[in-house]
Design a protein around this motif. Structure first.
Motif, PDB file in Angstrom:
ATOM      1  N   PHE A   1     -81.700   9.374  19.866  1.00 17.92           N
ATOM      2  CA  PHE A   1     -82.085   9.387  21.286  1.00 17.92           C
ATOM      3  C   PHE A   1     -82.620   8.057  21.799  1.00 17.92           C
ATOM      4  O   PHE A   1     -82.557   7.768  22.985  1.00 17.92           O
ATOM      5  CB  PHE A   1     -83.143  10.478  21.521  1.00 17.92           C
ATOM      6  N   TYR A   2     -83.155   7.233  20.921  1.00 15.12           N
ATOM      7  CA  TYR A   2     -83.853   6.024  21.391  1.00 15.12           C
ATOM      8  C   TYR A   2     -82.924   4.850  21.694  1.00 15.12           C
ATOM      9  O   TYR A   2     -83.343   3.835  22.223  1.00 15.12           O
ATOM     10  CB  TYR A   2     -84.931   5.596  20.374  1.00 15.12           C
ATOM     11  N   TYR A   3     -81.637   4.961  21.291  1.00 18.38           N
ATOM     12  CA  TYR A   3     -80.704   3.857  21.563  1.00 18.38           C
ATOM     13  C   TYR A   3     -80.281   3.866  23.031  1.00 18.38           C
ATOM     14  O   TYR A   3     -80.091   4.927  23.624  1.00 18.38           O
ATOM     15  CB  TYR A   3     -79.460   3.979  20.685  1.00 18.38           C
ATOM     16  N   ARG A   4     -80.075   2.705  23.587  1.00 15.40           N
ATOM     17  CA  ARG A   4     -79.801   2.593  25.020  1.00 15.40           C
ATOM     18  C   ARG A   4     -78.305   2.796  25.301  1.00 15.40           C
ATOM     19  O   ARG A   4     -77.464   2.085  24.728  1.00 15.40           O
ATOM     20  CB  ARG A   4     -80.216   1.197  25.479  1.00 15.40           C
ATOM     21  N   PRO A   5     -77.969   3.751  26.171  1.00 22.57           N
ATOM     22  CA  PRO A   5     -76.567   3.857  26.580  1.00 22.57           C
ATOM     23  C   PRO A   5     -76.186   2.589  27.358  1.00 22.57           C
ATOM     24  O   PRO A   5     -77.042   1.995  28.023  1.00 22.57           O
ATOM     25  CB  PRO A   5     -76.548   5.080  27.496  1.00 22.57           C
ATOM     26  N   ASP A   6     -74.935   2.185  27.238  1.00 19.41           N
ATOM     27  CA  ASP A   6     -74.487   0.987  27.953  1.00 19.41           C
ATOM     28  C   ASP A   6     -74.502   1.292  29.460  1.00 19.41           C
ATOM     29  O   ASP A   6     -73.793   2.197  29.908  1.00 19.41           O
ATOM     30  CB  ASP A   6     -73.058   0.654  27.476  1.00 19.41           C
ATOM     31  N   PRO A   7     -75.282   0.544  30.269  1.00 23.46           N
ATOM     32  CA  PRO A   7     -75.371   0.868  31.694  1.00 23.46           C
ATOM     33  C   PRO A   7     -74.012   0.777  32.404  1.00 23.46           C
ATOM     34  O   PRO A   7     -73.780   1.456  33.396  1.00 23.46           O
ATOM     35  CB  PRO A   7     -76.341  -0.177  32.261  1.00 23.46           C
TER      36      PRO A   7
ATOM     37  N   GLN B   1     -75.610   0.775  23.176  1.00 22.47           N
ATOM     38  CA  GLN B   1     -75.771  -0.644  22.795  1.00 22.47           C
ATOM     39  C   GLN B   1     -76.241  -0.726  21.349  1.00 22.47           C
ATOM     40  O   GLN B   1     -77.359  -1.139  21.046  1.00 22.47           O
ATOM     41  CB  GLN B   1     -76.768  -1.298  23.737  1.00 22.47           C
ATOM     42  N   THR B   2     -75.368  -0.290  20.443  1.00 24.88           N
ATOM     43  CA  THR B   2     -75.756  -0.124  19.033  1.00 24.88           C
ATOM     44  C   THR B   2     -74.792  -0.854  18.120  1.00 24.88           C
ATOM     45  O   THR B   2     -73.673  -1.218  18.510  1.00 24.88           O
ATOM     46  CB  THR B   2     -75.693   1.363  18.663  1.00 24.88           C
ATOM     47  N   PHE B   3     -75.215  -0.996  16.886  1.00 24.88           N
ATOM     48  CA  PHE B   3     -74.327  -1.556  15.854  1.00 24.88           C
ATOM     49  C   PHE B   3     -74.718  -1.005  14.492  1.00 24.88           C
ATOM     50  O   PHE B   3     -75.841  -0.531  14.307  1.00 24.88           O
ATOM     51  CB  PHE B   3     -74.424  -3.093  15.825  1.00 24.88           C
ATOM     52  N   ASP B   4     -73.756  -1.066  13.576  1.00 25.92           N
ATOM     53  CA  ASP B   4     -74.033  -0.885  12.147  1.00 25.92           C
ATOM     54  C   ASP B   4     -73.631  -2.181  11.473  1.00 25.92           C
ATOM     55  O   ASP B   4     -72.659  -2.823  11.905  1.00 25.92           O
ATOM     56  CB  ASP B   4     -73.163   0.230  11.549  1.00 25.92           C
ATOM     57  N   LEU B   5     -74.337  -2.552  10.427  1.00 28.06           N
ATOM     58  CA  LEU B   5     -73.865  -3.646   9.583  1.00 28.06           C
ATOM     59  C   LEU B   5     -73.340  -3.002   8.309  1.00 28.06           C
ATOM     60  O   LEU B   5     -74.025  -2.160   7.708  1.00 28.06           O
ATOM     61  CB  LEU B   5     -75.009  -4.613   9.241  1.00 28.06           C
TER      62      LEU B   5
ATOM     63  N   ARG C   1     -83.003  -0.598  22.611  1.00 27.00           N
ATOM     64  CA  ARG C   1     -83.612   0.710  22.842  1.00 27.00           C
ATOM     65  C   ARG C   1     -83.698   0.997  24.328  1.00 27.00           C
ATOM     66  O   ARG C   1     -83.697   0.081  25.160  1.00 27.00           O
ATOM     67  CB  ARG C   1     -85.042   0.747  22.291  1.00 27.00           C
ATOM     68  N   ILE C   2     -83.904   2.276  24.616  1.00 24.22           N
ATOM     69  CA  ILE C   2     -84.232   2.659  25.992  1.00 24.22           C
ATOM     70  C   ILE C   2     -85.687   2.247  26.218  1.00 24.22           C
ATOM     71  O   ILE C   2     -86.541   2.578  25.388  1.00 24.22           O
ATOM     72  CB  ILE C   2     -84.103   4.183  26.167  1.00 24.22           C
ATOM     73  N   HIS C   3     -85.968   1.522  27.319  1.00 23.16           N
ATOM     74  CA  HIS C   3     -87.383   1.245  27.592  1.00 23.16           C
ATOM     75  C   HIS C   3     -87.847   1.889  28.898  1.00 23.16           C
ATOM     76  O   HIS C   3     -88.967   1.690  29.339  1.00 23.16           O
ATOM     77  CB  HIS C   3     -87.697  -0.260  27.544  1.00 23.16           C
ATOM     78  N   ASN C   4     -86.961   2.684  29.519  1.00 24.53           N
ATOM     79  CA  ASN C   4     -87.290   3.404  30.739  1.00 24.53           C
ATOM     80  C   ASN C   4     -87.718   4.833  30.371  1.00 24.53           C
ATOM     81  O   ASN C   4     -86.970   5.574  29.731  1.00 24.53           O
ATOM     82  CB  ASN C   4     -86.042   3.417  31.635  1.00 24.53           C
ATOM     83  N   LEU C   5     -88.925   5.204  30.775  1.00 23.45           N
ATOM     84  CA  LEU C   5     -89.517   6.476  30.346  1.00 23.45           C
ATOM     85  C   LEU C   5     -88.666   7.685  30.742  1.00 23.45           C
ATOM     86  O   LEU C   5     -88.441   8.588  29.926  1.00 23.45           O
ATOM     87  CB  LEU C   5     -90.928   6.601  30.939  1.00 23.45           C
ATOM     88  N   GLU C   6     -88.181   7.708  32.004  1.00 20.00           N
ATOM     89  CA  GLU C   6     -87.449   8.892  32.470  1.00 20.00           C
ATOM     90  C   GLU C   6     -86.151   9.079  31.675  1.00 20.00           C
ATOM     91  O   GLU C   6     -85.810  10.180  31.256  1.00 20.00           O
ATOM     92  CB  GLU C   6     -87.157   8.789  33.987  1.00 20.00           C
ATOM     93  N   LEU C   7     -85.445   7.968  31.476  1.00 16.89           N
ATOM     94  CA  LEU C   7     -84.193   8.039  30.707  1.00 16.89           C
ATOM     95  C   LEU C   7     -84.472   8.485  29.270  1.00 16.89           C
ATOM     96  O   LEU C   7     -83.741   9.300  28.694  1.00 16.89           O
ATOM     97  CB  LEU C   7     -83.497   6.665  30.732  1.00 16.89           C
ATOM     98  N   LEU C   8     -85.548   7.977  28.716  1.00 13.43           N
ATOM     99  CA  LEU C   8     -85.896   8.319  27.336  1.00 13.43           C
ATOM    100  C   LEU C   8     -86.160   9.825  27.211  1.00 13.43           C
ATOM    101  O   LEU C   8     -85.655  10.491  26.300  1.00 13.43           O
ATOM    102  CB  LEU C   8     -87.134   7.504  26.918  1.00 13.43           C
ATOM    103  N   LYS C   9     -86.926  10.370  28.151  1.00 12.93           N
ATOM    104  CA  LYS C   9     -87.220  11.811  28.115  1.00 12.93           C
ATOM    105  C   LYS C   9     -85.930  12.625  28.216  1.00 12.93           C
ATOM    106  O   LYS C   9     -85.749  13.617  27.520  1.00 12.93           O
ATOM    107  CB  LYS C   9     -88.157  12.171  29.279  1.00 12.93           C
ATOM    108  N   LYS C  10     -85.046  12.148  29.112  1.00  9.75           N
ATOM    109  CA  LYS C  10     -83.778  12.866  29.295  1.00  9.75           C
ATOM    110  C   LYS C  10     -82.961  12.870  27.986  1.00  9.75           C
ATOM    111  O   LYS C  10     -82.435  13.904  27.571  1.00  9.75           O
ATOM    112  CB  LYS C  10     -82.999  12.154  30.425  1.00  9.75           C
TER     113      LYS C  10
END
Ligand code: AMO
Length: 434
Positions: A334-340, A347-351, A364-373
């Motif tokens: 949940f904490y990863y940021r969707p690409d706006p 906006q993720t990666f694996d190595l 990460r998501i840094h917007n509280l409302e989006l994070l809760k959603k």
């Protein structure tokens, strides 16, 4: 007399004192060869009937293999002896007797299966090439620390007991914490993010993490170790990937620079990766999988069979390490940021190293409302995470980070098939001892 190691015998003269384990003993009647092993190597102790007194001879005859002994004697050159020198003993002392029979052969001449070896890990590690794995692991940690420190990261230590899971609801270990239920952390995730609201900006931690994995695979542990980092004021996940690739390069660099002997013992040739590392998108990885006959539905994780084929293809193109980025948002935590620009993606990666997934990270998501959603969308209750969400109420900078499995890094770069061999005392669904 001060003790010296077997590695310091060449070049010493006169009497020396060595201490270690009696690895082998060959009794030829009038002459006896004792092989003493210590941390750095072995030396032959040559006991000649006509050179030593009766007590020493009697003790030498009674010694059992793997007993701990102390020997004082004269160093003499002998081309036939391992290392070109031998010691003619003046005194011999038994410091700790080993019982017979031994639970396994620490020379590895008689094969023991992995379970027996792990049951008797203290003895398994007496074999030089087994211990070398952990010397390499030590160097890998030093390489990671050096790189992160040079890049302005502060080492932190976050709690390992917590009230909520982060990486998948069911895979947590509950513990009894006085009157309430608590859990072992699945990752340093929430706390390294909390530190972004503290103003520290760049933090890292080399830490254990626990997951109640249901599947038994050669790549999963219930207790694993992770190199975790988090950094503030990033533009996007690319800033995190740049640190990630420097960290692995410097880990390999340190191993190559200081671990030549260990790599020889393990018969491993390691290449220092050239930066920037290859970057594939998730969609491109799926295309390769499909060309290789593996059909992965868009949105699914890439299974191990497909990952092996992708890894082989990249290896052919000269890439051991490579990134897979832009994963489907719903496939990630949940904490990863969707690409706006396109919220199907994140906006993720694996190595990866060949077919091994070593690390996951992203912005990460840094917007509280989006994070809760996102927490709700993934079936969790935001009220269970109040302590975490509070940090997003009062000024949270854009940030991102990664968590890299140290056990997997070691197993993959050393070509070890079962991750348990890369851990001193592994924890798996079937193993809680030693
Ligand atoms: P993830 O769940 O992908 O991401 O874990 C990160 C890395 O940790 C290692 N790992 C394991 N190794 C052995 N046994 C396990 N059971 C196990 N589980 C994980 C893997 C994996 O790539 N918080 C995020 C990271 C981040 O975004 O900062 C996380 O934990 O090498």
């Amino acid at each position: 007399m001060e003790r010296i190691h077997t590695s310091d015998i060449a070049g010493s003269s006169g009497s020396v004192k060595v201490q270690g384990w009696l690895r082998e003993k060959r009794d030829l009647g009038s002459i006896m060869f004792l092989i003493l092993a210590d941390r750095y190597g072995e030396v032959q102790i040559t006991v000649k009937e006509d050179e030593v007194d009766g007590n020493l001879l009697e003790l030498a005859e009674e010694l059992t293999r793997e007993s701990v002994i102390s020997v004082v004697g004269a160093v003499k050159e002998n081309e036939q002896a391992p290392g070109g020198n031998e010691i003619h003993p003046e005194s011999l002392e038994l410091l700790s007797e080993a019982k017979k029979p031994l639970p396994m052969d620490p020379r590895g001449k008689q094969d023991a299966n992995l379970a027996t070896r792990l049951d008797n890990r203290f003895m398994d590690l007496r074999k030089v090439d087994r211990r070398a794995i952990f010397e390499v692991r030590d160097l890998a940690c030093r390489g990671a620390r050096k790189c992160l420190e040079e890049n302005g990261f502060m080492e932190v230590h976050t709690p390992k007991i917590t009230v909520s899971g982060t990486e998948g609801g069911a895979e947590v270990f509950p513990i009894i914490y006085y009157e309430r239920e608590a859990f072992l952390v699945q990752s340093a995730q929430l706390y390294k993010q909390l530190m972004q609201a503290s103003g520290a900006e760049r933090v890292y931690e080399i830490t254990p993490q626990w997951r109640a994995e249901k599947s038994r695979t050669p790549r999963h542990l219930t207790e694993s170790w992770s190199v975790d980092m988090e950094m503030s004021f990033i533009e996007d996940q690319e800033d995190v990937m740049e640190v990630q690739e420097m960290v692995v390069r410097d880990m390999v660099n340190m191993i190559k620079e200081k671990g030549r002997k260990q790599l020889e013992e393990l018969d491993v040739g390691l290449e220092i990766p050239e930066l920037p590392l290859k970057r594939l998108t998730y969609d491109e990885a799926l295309e390769i999988a499909e060309e290789e006959g593996e059909d992965i539905q868009w949105g699914e994780d890439i299974n191990i069979k497909a990952m092996r084929k992708i890894g082989d293809r990249l290896k052919e193109e000269g890439h051991d390490f490579y990134f897979i980025k832009r994963w489907p948002a719903d496939e990630r935590a949940f904490y990863y940021r969707p690409d706006p620009e396109d919220t199907k993606y994140s906006q993720t990666f694996d190595l990866n190293y060949r077919s091994w997934e070593l690390s996951s990270g992203g912005q990460r998501i840094h917007n509280l409302e989006l994070l809760k959603k996102r927490i709700e969308e993934q079936g969790m209750d935001p009220s269970d995470m109040r302590f975490y969400l509070d940090a997003f109420r009062y000024g949270m900078p854009p940030h991102g980070g990664f968590g890299m499995g140290l056990d997997r890094f070691i197993a993959s770069v050393l070509g070890i098939e079962n991750i348990k061999e890369a851990v001193l005392f592994p924890r798996t669904p079937d193993r809680l001892e030693p």
